[in-house]
Design a protein around this motif. Structure first.
Motif, mmCIF file in Angstrom:
data_model
loop_
_atom_site.group_PDB
_atom_site.id
_atom_site.type_symbol
_atom_site.label_atom_id
_atom_site.label_comp_id
_atom_site.label_asym_id
_atom_site.label_seq_id
_atom_site.Cartn_x
_atom_site.Cartn_y
_atom_site.Cartn_z
ATOM 1 N N ALA A 7 1.020 -0.834 0.354
ATOM 2 C CA ALA A 7 0.228 -0.610 -0.085
ATOM 3 C C ALA A 7 0.637 1.133 0.368
ATOM 4 C CB ALA A 7 -1.296 -0.212 1.186
ATOM 5 N N GLN A 8 2.093 0.988 -0.028
ATOM 6 C CA GLN A 8 2.887 2.300 0.029
ATOM 7 C C GLN A 8 2.727 3.250 1.417
ATOM 8 O OE1 GLN A 8 6.367 2.740 -2.036
ATOM 9 N NE2 GLN A 8 6.212 0.320 -1.595
ATOM 10 N N ILE A 9 2.486 2.770 2.059
ATOM 11 C CA ILE A 9 2.605 3.641 3.722
ATOM 12 C C ILE A 9 3.108 3.104 5.003
ATOM 13 C CG2 ILE A 9 0.269 2.100 4.182
ATOM 14 C CD1 ILE A 9 -0.909 5.011 5.154
ATOM 15 N N ALA A 10 3.339 4.256 5.492
ATOM 16 C CA ALA A 10 4.446 3.720 6.971
ATOM 17 C C ALA A 10 2.779 3.924 7.901
ATOM 18 C CB ALA A 10 5.132 5.219 7.280
ATOM 19 N N PHE A 11 3.711 2.856 8.692
ATOM 20 C CA PHE A 11 2.685 2.422 10.103
ATOM 21 C C PHE A 11 2.988 3.713 10.717
ATOM 22 C CE2 PHE A 11 4.693 -2.366 10.772
ATOM 23 C CZ PHE A 11 4.452 -2.487 8.944
ATOM 24 N N GLU A 12 3.397 4.961 10.966
ATOM 25 C CA GLU A 12 3.752 5.931 11.575
ATOM 26 C C GLU A 12 2.199 6.805 11.034
ATOM 27 O OE1 GLU A 12 4.079 8.598 14.874
ATOM 28 O OE2 GLU A 12 4.606 6.461 14.382
ATOM 29 N N THR A 13 2.379 6.814 10.121
ATOM 30 C CA THR A 13 1.086 7.069 9.544
ATOM 31 C C THR A 13 -0.322 7.129 9.374
ATOM 32 O OG1 THR A 13 2.582 7.829 7.312
ATOM 33 C CG2 THR A 13 -0.006 8.093 6.798
ATOM 34 N N ILE A 14 -0.532 6.075 9.093
ATOM 35 C CA ILE A 14 -1.445 4.937 9.766
ATOM 36 C C ILE A 14 -1.940 5.495 11.192
ATOM 37 C CG2 ILE A 14 -2.671 2.655 10.446
ATOM 38 C CD1 ILE A 14 -1.604 1.409 7.929
ATOM 39 N N VAL A 15 -0.911 5.877 12.487
ATOM 40 C CA VAL A 15 -1.166 5.663 13.050
ATOM 41 C C VAL A 15 -1.789 7.702 13.843
ATOM 42 C CG1 VAL A 15 -0.603 6.107 16.061
ATOM 43 C CG2 VAL A 15 0.269 4.236 14.544
ATOM 44 N N GLU A 16 -0.886 8.029 12.883
ATOM 45 C CA GLU A 16 -1.198 10.033 13.189
ATOM 46 C C GLU A 16 -2.459 9.896 12.653
ATOM 47 O OE1 GLU A 16 0.503 12.042 14.644
ATOM 48 O OE2 GLU A 16 1.850 10.450 15.215
ATOM 49 N N THR A 17 -2.638 9.207 10.975
ATOM 50 C CA THR A 17 -4.136 9.649 10.795
ATOM 51 C C THR A 17 -5.328 9.270 11.458
ATOM 52 O OG1 THR A 17 -2.535 9.448 8.793
ATOM 53 C CG2 THR A 17 -5.473 9.388 8.590
ATOM 54 N N ALA A 18 -5.090 7.987 12.482
ATOM 55 C CA ALA A 18 -6.000 8.031 13.592
ATOM 56 C C ALA A 18 -6.790 8.583 14.635
ATOM 57 C CB ALA A 18 -5.691 6.203 14.097
ATOM 58 N N LYS A 19 -5.481 9.382 14.850
ATOM 59 C CA LYS A 19 -5.875 9.733 16.079
ATOM 60 C C LYS A 19 -5.983 11.509 15.404
ATOM 61 C CE LYS A 19 -1.368 9.974 17.276
ATOM 62 N NZ LYS A 19 0.431 10.133 18.460
ATOM 63 N N GLU A 47 0.516 -5.081 15.365
ATOM 64 C CA GLU A 47 1.598 -4.618 16.904
ATOM 65 C C GLU A 47 1.980 -3.494 16.680
ATOM 66 O OE1 GLU A 47 5.020 -6.024 18.687
ATOM 67 O OE2 GLU A 47 4.137 -7.712 17.722
ATOM 68 N N TYR A 48 2.649 -2.668 15.793
ATOM 69 C CA TYR A 48 3.426 -1.509 16.248
ATOM 70 C C TYR A 48 1.828 -0.280 16.659
ATOM 71 C CZ TYR A 48 4.975 2.770 14.346
ATOM 72 O OH TYR A 48 5.386 4.018 14.615
ATOM 73 N N CYS A 49 0.804 -0.229 15.464
ATOM 74 C CA CYS A 49 -0.372 0.857 16.300
ATOM 75 C C CYS A 49 -0.784 0.467 17.316
ATOM 76 C CB CYS A 49 -1.828 0.252 14.805
ATOM 77 S SG CYS A 49 -1.315 0.932 12.818
ATOM 78 N N GLU A 50 -0.785 -0.787 17.874
ATOM 79 C CA GLU A 50 -1.958 -1.039 19.331
ATOM 80 C C GLU A 50 -0.431 -0.641 20.151
ATOM 81 O OE1 GLU A 50 -3.425 -5.104 19.444
ATOM 82 O OE2 GLU A 50 -4.964 -4.133 18.377
ATOM 83 N N SER A 51 0.602 -0.696 19.709
ATOM 84 C CA SER A 51 1.809 -0.593 21.081
ATOM 85 C C SER A 51 1.645 1.718 20.769
ATOM 86 C CB SER A 51 3.273 -0.420 20.580
ATOM 87 O OG SER A 51 3.530 -0.230 19.480
ATOM 88 N N LYS A 52 2.352 1.629 20.143
ATOM 89 C CA LYS A 52 1.540 3.151 20.070
ATOM 90 C C LYS A 52 0.681 3.937 20.062
ATOM 91 C CE LYS A 52 5.687 4.217 18.391
ATOM 92 N NZ LYS A 52 6.695 4.773 18.707
ATOM 93 N N LEU A 53 -0.590 3.410 20.169
ATOM 94 C CA LEU A 53 -1.939 3.945 20.313
ATOM 95 C C LEU A 53 -1.841 4.418 21.839
ATOM 96 C CD1 LEU A 53 -3.837 3.327 17.667
ATOM 97 C CD2 LEU A 53 -3.740 5.792 17.941
ATOM 98 N N GLU A 54 -1.624 2.586 22.258
ATOM 99 C CA GLU A 54 -1.871 2.634 24.300
ATOM 100 C C GLU A 54 -0.590 3.510 24.799
ATOM 101 O OE1 GLU A 54 0.003 -1.055 26.256
ATOM 102 O OE2 GLU A 54 -1.379 -1.754 25.351
ATOM 103 N N LEU A 55 0.572 3.988 24.283
ATOM 104 C CA LEU A 55 1.465 4.442 25.098
ATOM 105 C C LEU A 55 0.555 5.898 24.647
ATOM 106 C CD1 LEU A 55 4.878 3.809 23.432
ATOM 107 C CD2 LEU A 55 3.655 3.408 25.295
ATOM 108 N N GLN A 56 0.280 6.386 23.919
ATOM 109 C CA GLN A 56 -0.581 7.341 23.933
ATOM 110 C C GLN A 56 -1.857 7.701 24.931
ATOM 111 O OE1 GLN A 56 0.149 10.600 22.416
ATOM 112 N NE2 GLN A 56 1.910 8.980 21.667
#
Length: 58
Positions: A7-19, A47-56
């Motif tokens: 999909a050519q998308i960084a995991f961080e972009t998904i997290v930031e967009t969701a937030k 795993e990445y998204c859940e860990s980043k969003l949990e920390l927030q």
């Protein structure tokens, strides 16, 4: 692994967009079709998204 190559998308972009949109990261994954083509990144992405969003939230 830090992005969905299909999909050519960084995991961080998904997290930031969701937030920023106030929605679940899985909705963003669905929208951009991340983790669904070859599925090699899917477990890492979740795993990445859940860990980043949990920390927030703590």
């Amino acid at each position: 692994m830090d992005k969905c190559h299909c999909a050519q998308i960084a995991f961080e972009t998904i997290v930031e967009t969701a937030k920023s949109e106030g929605i679940d990261y899985r909705e963003i994954m669905e929208r951009v079709n991340a983790g669904n083509t070859c599925t090699a990144c899917k477990s890492y992405l979740i795993e990445y998204c859940e860990s980043k969003l949990e920390l927030q939230t703590t």
